[in-house]
Design a protein around this motif. Sequence first.
Motif, PDB file in Angstrom:
ATOM      1  N   VAL A   1      42.160  36.877  42.224  1.00 28.17           N
ATOM      2  CA  VAL A   1      41.788  36.820  40.807  1.00 28.17           C
ATOM      3  C   VAL A   1      43.015  37.064  39.933  1.00 28.17           C
ATOM      4  N   MET A   2      43.848  38.028  40.322  1.00 24.95           N
ATOM      5  CA  MET A   2      45.068  38.305  39.564  1.00 24.95           C
ATOM      6  C   MET A   2      45.992  37.084  39.552  1.00 24.95           C
TER       7      MET A   2
ATOM      8  N   LEU B   1      35.480  42.168  38.246  1.00 23.79           N
ATOM      9  CA  LEU B   1      36.101  40.864  38.474  1.00 23.79           C
ATOM     10  C   LEU B   1      35.904  39.925  37.283  1.00 23.79           C
ATOM     11  N   LEU B   2      34.937  40.263  36.411  1.00 21.00           N
ATOM     12  CA  LEU B   2      34.656  39.430  35.244  1.00 21.00           C
ATOM     13  C   LEU B   2      35.095  40.112  33.953  1.00 21.00           C
ATOM     14  N   VAL B   3      34.557  41.296  33.688  1.00 16.06           N
ATOM     15  CA  VAL B   3      34.868  42.020  32.460  1.00 16.06           C
ATOM     16  C   VAL B   3      36.188  42.755  32.662  1.00 16.06           C
TER      17      VAL B   3
ATOM     18  N   ALA C   1      46.587  48.302  46.349  1.00 13.94           N
ATOM     19  CA  ALA C   1      46.542  49.772  46.300  1.00 13.94           C
ATOM     20  C   ALA C   1      45.393  50.264  45.422  1.00 13.94           C
ATOM     21  N   GLY C   2      44.705  49.334  44.737  1.00 17.58           N
ATOM     22  CA  GLY C   2      43.543  49.711  43.944  1.00 17.58           C
ATOM     23  C   GLY C   2      43.693  49.569  42.458  1.00 17.58           C
ATOM     24  N   TYR C   3      44.793  48.976  42.000  1.00 17.62           N
ATOM     25  CA  TYR C   3      45.000  48.815  40.566  1.00 17.62           C
ATOM     26  C   TYR C   3      44.305  47.553  40.075  1.00 17.62           C
ATOM     27  N   ASN C   4      43.782  47.575  38.857  1.00 22.46           N
ATOM     28  CA  ASN C   4      43.090  46.461  38.218  1.00 22.46           C
ATOM     29  C   ASN C   4      41.698  46.205  38.793  1.00 22.46           C
TER      30      ASN C   4
ATOM     31  N   PRO D   1      39.901  45.121  45.958  1.00 20.66           N
ATOM     32  CA  PRO D   1      41.356  44.919  45.963  1.00 20.66           C
ATOM     33  C   PRO D   1      41.814  43.615  46.612  1.00 20.66           C
ATOM     34  N   VAL D   2      41.193  43.219  47.708  1.00 26.21           N
ATOM     35  CA  VAL D   2      41.624  41.992  48.392  1.00 26.21           C
ATOM     36  C   VAL D   2      41.282  40.769  47.551  1.00 26.21           C
ATOM     37  N   LEU D   3      40.030  40.697  47.108  1.00 28.90           N
ATOM     38  CA  LEU D   3      39.618  39.593  46.247  1.00 28.90           C
ATOM     39  C   LEU D   3      40.389  39.649  44.926  1.00 28.90           C
TER      40      LEU D   3
END
Length: 307
Positions: free
Chosen positions: A205-206, A254-256, A191-194, A199-201
């Motif tokens: 990562v999460m 995705l990094l910071v 949904a766009g969080y984090n 969002p898919v990638l």
Amino acid sequence: MIDRRSLSIFFGSLVALSSGFVAVSRLTGVSMIVLAPAYMFTPMFAGIVTCIVGRPSFERAGLRFPSNRLVWLGVAAVVPIALLLVGTGVSLLLPGVEFVPDADPLTGEGTEFAPAEEPAGPSLPGWPLNLLFAVVLAIAVGATINAVFAFGEEFGWRGVLLTELAPLGFWGASAVIGVVWGLWHAPVVLAGYNFPSNPVLGVGVMTLACLAMSPVYTYLTVTARSVLAPSIFHGIFNAFAATMFVFAQGGSELLVNPVGGVGILVFVVAALLVAVSGPPTLDRDWALEGDVADGPRADADAESADA
């Protein structure tokens, strides 16, 4: 030996509850990000159902106050602050990341997150008092309000599920919980969080982040013999996580990111420290002390397991 019936009850309840939230989101058009505070309680309710219908007791699942291990509640409050500060320092070593010392972590003033209109909150003093304020606020809010919501997850993950996966050992149980924990975040991350731009990638990562964080959470839980420890850790981590974005601006999300590449690296190092120091023994009685672990309830559970 793993009790497959209890695991089936837990996962069945979790999937049903989580799917219900996704269905409500799609039918009403309300974002999962808006529903996230309530969604956080789905592991807890899955754990409650498992304790009522399945094998584990609430106490065996860590629902107890660690009166003789209070120091570990303090450790749970300090460690997330330290890890996030280390992560912020690591982020500043990356190309394109800038240190913004006078940013306001309360309102976002001085950052890309600042509102277009006048700041909707008090201005903080400059560096380093603004960081000190952020630490105090994170502990105060994280160990109280945030910890209540974090408990919604932790009683499920580090309480019931950890108890049921105990036969896999410290590392095996941590790994399984980490993967489940990460994938459970998928509806909110999509949904766009984090990771709003990826969002898919971000789901992958999460999941890696949760896998990296899981041993640290397990260590605190088993050592404190209570799910209150990971709840406090989780609550303060969430409360202080924005500090990395505020003081270390720039670079890829995705990094910071506390749950991005930098966060994964920091928690992997922390997990290695756990491995070097020696993880605690994990069994189904991890939450019980001395005569409690050897008492009638333990005997009854042993008999039911052998039946």
